[in-house]
Design a protein around this motif. Structure first.
Motif, PDB file in Angstrom:
ATOM      1  N   GLY A  93      -5.537  -4.723  -0.932  1.00 20.53           N
ATOM      2  CA  GLY A  93      -5.649  -4.631  -2.389  1.00 20.53           C
ATOM      3  C   GLY A  93      -5.241  -5.939  -3.025  1.00 20.53           C
ATOM      4  N   LEU A  94      -6.245  -6.745  -3.356  1.00 15.87           N
ATOM      5  CA  LEU A  94      -5.957  -8.102  -3.861  1.00 15.87           C
ATOM      6  C   LEU A  94      -6.643  -8.308  -5.211  1.00 15.87           C
ATOM      7  CD1 LEU A  94      -6.555  -9.789  -0.384  1.00 15.87           C
ATOM      8  CD2 LEU A  94      -4.336  -9.269  -1.415  1.00 15.87           C
ATOM      9  N   GLY A  95      -6.437  -7.352  -6.112  1.00 20.93           N
ATOM     10  CA  GLY A  95      -7.026  -7.452  -7.456  1.00 20.93           C
ATOM     11  C   GLY A  95      -6.109  -8.250  -8.362  1.00 20.93           C
ATOM     12  N   VAL A 124       3.345   0.931  -7.226  1.00 21.37           N
ATOM     13  CA  VAL A 124       3.670   2.093  -8.045  1.00 21.37           C
ATOM     14  C   VAL A 124       2.436   2.628  -8.763  1.00 21.37           C
ATOM     15  CG1 VAL A 124       6.032   1.393  -8.453  1.00 21.37           C
ATOM     16  CG2 VAL A 124       4.280   0.614 -10.017  1.00 21.37           C
ATOM     17  N   PRO A 125       2.364   3.903  -8.978  1.00 26.54           N
ATOM     18  CA  PRO A 125       3.040   4.983  -8.267  1.00 26.54           C
ATOM     19  C   PRO A 125       2.391   5.156  -6.899  1.00 26.54           C
ATOM     20  CG  PRO A 125       1.811   5.790 -10.221  1.00 26.54           C
ATOM     21  CD  PRO A 125       1.416   4.383 -10.009  1.00 26.54           C
ATOM     22  N   SER A 126       3.222   5.348  -5.887  1.00 24.88           N
ATOM     23  CA  SER A 126       2.697   5.394  -4.518  1.00 24.88           C
ATOM     24  C   SER A 126       1.993   6.697  -4.216  1.00 24.88           C
ATOM     25  CB  SER A 126       3.838   5.213  -3.521  1.00 24.88           C
ATOM     26  OG  SER A 126       4.560   4.041  -3.805  1.00 24.88           O
ATOM     27  N   ASP A 179      -9.443  -6.750   1.047  1.00 25.85           N
ATOM     28  CA  ASP A 179      -9.892  -6.203  -0.237  1.00 25.85           C
ATOM     29  C   ASP A 179     -11.378  -5.909  -0.088  1.00 25.85           C
ATOM     30  OD1 ASP A 179      -8.743  -6.183  -3.362  1.00 25.85           O
ATOM     31  OD2 ASP A 179     -10.927  -6.233  -3.193  1.00 25.85           O
ATOM     32  N   LEU A 180     -11.810  -4.879  -0.803  1.00 30.29           N
ATOM     33  CA  LEU A 180     -13.234  -4.544  -0.788  1.00 30.29           C
ATOM     34  C   LEU A 180     -14.079  -5.747  -1.182  1.00 30.29           C
ATOM     35  CD1 LEU A 180     -13.870  -1.127  -2.583  1.00 30.29           C
ATOM     36  CD2 LEU A 180     -14.715  -1.863  -0.353  1.00 30.29           C
ATOM     37  N   ILE A 181     -13.562  -6.538  -2.120  1.00 34.48           N
ATOM     38  CA  ILE A 181     -14.348  -7.622  -2.699  1.00 34.48           C
ATOM     39  C   ILE A 181     -14.024  -8.938  -1.979  1.00 34.48           C
ATOM     40  CG2 ILE A 181     -14.802  -8.882  -4.861  1.00 34.48           C
ATOM     41  CD1 ILE A 181     -13.762  -6.259  -6.279  1.00 34.48           C
TER      42      ILE A 181
HETATM   43  N1  LIG Z   1       4.903  -3.107 -10.274  1.00 35.45           N
HETATM   44  C1  LIG Z   1       4.238  -3.672 -11.259  1.00 35.45           C
HETATM   45  O1  LIG Z   1       4.815  -4.304 -12.142  1.00 35.45           O
HETATM   46  C2  LIG Z   1       2.742  -3.546 -11.292  1.00 35.45           C
HETATM   47  C3  LIG Z   1       1.993  -4.341 -12.161  1.00 35.45           C
HETATM   48  C4  LIG Z   1       0.606  -4.216 -12.111  1.00 35.45           C
HETATM   49  C5  LIG Z   1       0.010  -3.307 -11.250  1.00 35.45           C
HETATM   50  N2  LIG Z   1       0.766  -2.546 -10.442  1.00 35.45           N
HETATM   51  C6  LIG Z   1       0.170  -1.600  -9.499  1.00 35.45           C
HETATM   52  O2  LIG Z   1      -0.567  -2.352  -8.533  1.00 35.45           O
HETATM   53  C7  LIG Z   1      -1.715  -1.622  -8.105  1.00 35.45           C
HETATM   54  C8  LIG Z   1      -2.965  -2.468  -8.284  1.00 35.45           C
HETATM   55  O3  LIG Z   1      -3.166  -2.705  -9.669  1.00 35.45           O
HETATM   56  P1  LIG Z   1      -4.132  -3.888 -10.153  1.00 35.45           P
HETATM   57  O4  LIG Z   1      -3.814  -4.103 -11.571  1.00 35.45           O
HETATM   58  O5  LIG Z   1      -4.072  -5.016  -9.199  1.00 35.45           O
HETATM   59  O6  LIG Z   1      -5.561  -3.174 -10.031  1.00 35.45           O
HETATM   60  P2  LIG Z   1      -6.943  -3.875  -9.696  1.00 35.45           P
HETATM   61  O7  LIG Z   1      -7.997  -2.932 -10.077  1.00 35.45           O
HETATM   62  O8  LIG Z   1      -6.970  -5.246 -10.296  1.00 35.45           O
HETATM   63  O9  LIG Z   1      -6.900  -4.081  -8.119  1.00 35.45           O
HETATM   64  C9  LIG Z   1      -7.141  -3.048  -7.194  1.00 35.45           C
HETATM   65  C10 LIG Z   1      -7.780  -3.700  -5.982  1.00 35.45           C
HETATM   66  O10 LIG Z   1      -7.908  -2.726  -4.944  1.00 35.45           O
HETATM   67  C11 LIG Z   1      -9.097  -3.033  -4.246  1.00 35.45           C
HETATM   68  N3  LIG Z   1      -9.571  -1.872  -3.470  1.00 35.45           N
HETATM   69  C12 LIG Z   1      -9.990  -0.668  -3.920  1.00 35.45           C
HETATM   70  N4  LIG Z   1     -10.378   0.099  -2.898  1.00 35.45           N
HETATM   71  C13 LIG Z   1     -10.174  -0.617  -1.761  1.00 35.45           C
HETATM   72  C14 LIG Z   1     -10.386  -0.357  -0.395  1.00 35.45           C
HETATM   73  N5  LIG Z   1     -10.892   0.784   0.038  1.00 35.45           N
HETATM   74  N6  LIG Z   1     -10.081  -1.338   0.491  1.00 35.45           N
HETATM   75  C15 LIG Z   1      -9.576  -2.517   0.082  1.00 35.45           C
HETATM   76  N7  LIG Z   1      -9.369  -2.824  -1.219  1.00 35.45           N
HETATM   77  C16 LIG Z   1      -9.664  -1.872  -2.123  1.00 35.45           C
HETATM   78  C17 LIG Z   1     -10.077  -3.423  -5.339  1.00 35.45           C
HETATM   79  O11 LIG Z   1     -11.169  -4.163  -4.833  1.00 35.45           O
HETATM   80  C18 LIG Z   1      -9.181  -4.238  -6.265  1.00 35.45           C
HETATM   81  O12 LIG Z   1      -9.251  -5.608  -5.966  1.00 35.45           O
HETATM   82  C19 LIG Z   1      -1.695  -0.338  -8.933  1.00 35.45           C
HETATM   83  O13 LIG Z   1      -1.091   0.644  -8.186  1.00 35.45           O
HETATM   84  C20 LIG Z   1      -0.835  -0.668 -10.125  1.00 35.45           C
HETATM   85  O14 LIG Z   1      -0.221   0.454 -10.684  1.00 35.45           O
HETATM   86  C21 LIG Z   1       2.135  -2.662 -10.451  1.00 35.45           C
END
Ligand SMILES: NC(=O)c1ccc[n+]([C@@H]2O[C@H](COP(=O)([O-])OP(=O)(O)OC[C@H]3O[C@@H](n4cnc5c(N)ncnc54)[C@H](O)[C@@H]3O)[C@@H](O)[C@H]2O)c1
Length: 470
Positions: free
Chosen positions: A65-67, A160-162, A90-92
């Protein structure tokens, strides 16, 4: 008349369905909370309270997960000694590439890439040269990835949330108990400077007995809604009521009250406003299921009572124009602390020696301690973790440094074979508000039992403490 009687009988039947039992007392009615099943611990399995695992000299990590969030973690790990970034998923493909660039810029070799396939992350988990799988995907992938990784013999750290449901929570607990692998939720706010200093003050008795704690996630996400992968976050809000993002406020609150370290969450009630901004956002950004009414109320409140008679209030609003707030407020028998909108302490004068903290005036009923006293208190009670890491954390960054401290502590504990700062029961407790709150709301804000996720072990450890090498 018959119609009226039928209506009354129907109402009574509904009341009984949600588990209400009027007491025999004339003065006061009490209501039994809605019971929530605690699945029996499978045979041969023990709790993971204070779980330790063999020391790991170099913690080899795979990221999934590298969004928006994930790359920051990859970058922070390049600053933690004794780690090796082995794989990125990451998917992308471009998201993986961006993180390879982070490694290159840090002078590190590229990691093995897993991308382009919904299931590629499983191959990452199967590798035998990874100790820790670090997951930062959307919420619906978290639990299944964590479970699979533990089953492949890896420790897991999940954003979070896990977990979003009780089924997911119990599956994570059972897998951690069965595999004896760590399962930590990546709750960063417990390492924030005000939160951790105040926790230290509380643990040293400055506030007397802490009775009531508040936390919240008030964050207008307007600038982010368009950027989540597949619109997952708005979709989740569209589908579910309850506090679906409670951990930033709830985690620090639970640590202050020693939850499952001498106290436990017992009952909760939740209430939400109607969805007002939610449906407007759904029209603007679209949602996967537009055949339902938008479910998540704009503002959700949850109140929890503990076994030892303490209370917690948690709030959630990610849609309306309010200044950011995690609240972080505590009331004790000898003092008070508050983080938002202004950081302040209020203490009974006898709590602090005059030579330690200057000008500690006898407060009237309207004031907090002066800025000078507050600064002296924060200096005196700076947590050992901050004493060690504040400088480097502020340089590396991540929400002002708390993200780095979280990752550093995770690696420190793995290096030294110590219990982690947050275990799978913390994860369970901090995530359970989503489904339990929904149950309460959907039953007219009825009280709901919070399951004992430790299944009997909540009183084994007395008081929350961070583990250090002696
Ligand atoms: N602790 C914090 O302060 C904080 C801050 C921001 C986000 N978060 C948490 O981090 C997580 C990600 O949030 P985000 O803002 O980066 O979301 P995002 O949508 O930017 O990133 C999610 C990533 O997951 C990837 N993904 C989805 N399905 C996949 C799969 N099957 N295989 C591999 N990769 C896959 C997507 O391609 C995407 O790049 C969430 O749980 C969010 O709640 C926490």
């Amino acid at each position: 008349m018959r119609k009226l009687l039928l209506q009354i009988m129907t109402s009574l039947a509904l009341v009984c369905m949600v588990g209400c039992t009027p007491s025999t007392s004339n003065e006061q009615q009490s209501y039994a909370p809605i019971k929530v099943e605690v699945p029996e611990r499978p045979a041969g399995q023990e709790d993971v309270i204070q779980l330790t695992a063999p020391k790991i000299e170099t913690v080899r990590v795979g990221f999934i997960g590298l969004g928006m969030r994930g790359p920051g973690a990859v970058s922070r790990f390049t600053h933690i000694p004794g780690t090796q970034i082995v794989a990125l998923c990451d998917l992308i493909p471009e998201n993986v590439e961006k993180c390879q660039d982070i490694l290159t810029k840090a002078g590190l070799p590229k990691a093995e890439a897993y991308t382009g396939d919904e299931e590629a992350w499983k191959q990452l988990c199967q590798r035998d040269d990874i100790d820790l799988v670090y997951i930062a995907t959307d919420w619906k992938h978290h639990a299944q990835m964590g479970i699979y990784a533990m089953e492949q013999g890896k420790h897991v750290a999940i954003e979070v949330p896990s977990a979003m449901t009780l089924d997911e929570i119990w599956a994570l607990i059972n897998t951690s108990e069965r595999t004896r692998k760590h399962c930590m939720q990546l709750e960063n706010c417990v390492y924030d400077f005000f939160e951790l200093t105040t926790l230290n003050m509380a643990q040293q008795g400055l506030f007397g007995e802490v009775l009531h704690v508040e936390g919240s996630y008030i964050h207008n996400l307007e600038e982010f809604w368009g950027d989540y992968w597949n619109n997952w976050r708005l979709d989740y809000n569209n589908e579910f009521r309850g506090d679906i993002y409670a951990t930033h406020g709830f985690g620090p609150a639970c640590q202050l009250l020693d939850i499952h370290r001498g106290d436990r969450l017992k009952t909760l009630v939740a209430m939400d406003t109607k969805s007002a901004s939610g449906p407007i956002l759904a029209k603007k950004y679209g949602v996967a299921n537009d055949s339902i009414n938008f479910q998540n109320g704009d503002h959700t409140m949850t109140m929890i009572r503990t076994e030892n008679g303490k209370t917690i209030q948690i709030q959630h609003d990610v849609m309306n124009p309010r200044p950011y707030s995690r609240m972080y407020q505590l009331t004790g028998t000898a003092g008070f602390a508050n983080k938002y909108p202004v950081e302040q302490y209020c203490l009974r004068p006898e709590q602090v020696k005059a030579d330690e903290v200057p000008n500690h005036e006898n407060l009237n009923m309207h004031g907090a301690v002066s800025q000078e006293v507050k600064e002296a208190l924060m200096k005196k009670y700076k947590h050992p973790i901050h004493q060690e890491l504040e400088e480097v954390a502020k340089k590396v960054g991540g929400h002002g440094g708390m993200d780095f401290i979280m990752d550093y502590r995770l690696v420190y504990c793995l290096h030294n074979g110590l219990p982690l700062d947050m275990d799978v029961y913390d994860l369970a407790e901090w995530c359970c508000l989503a489904e339990l709150g929904r149950i309460s709301i959907e039953n007219g804000s009825a009280p709901v039992e919070v399951p004992d996720f430790t299944r009997g072990g909540w009183n084994k450890v007395k008081g929350y403490r961070h583990a250090y090498v002696k």
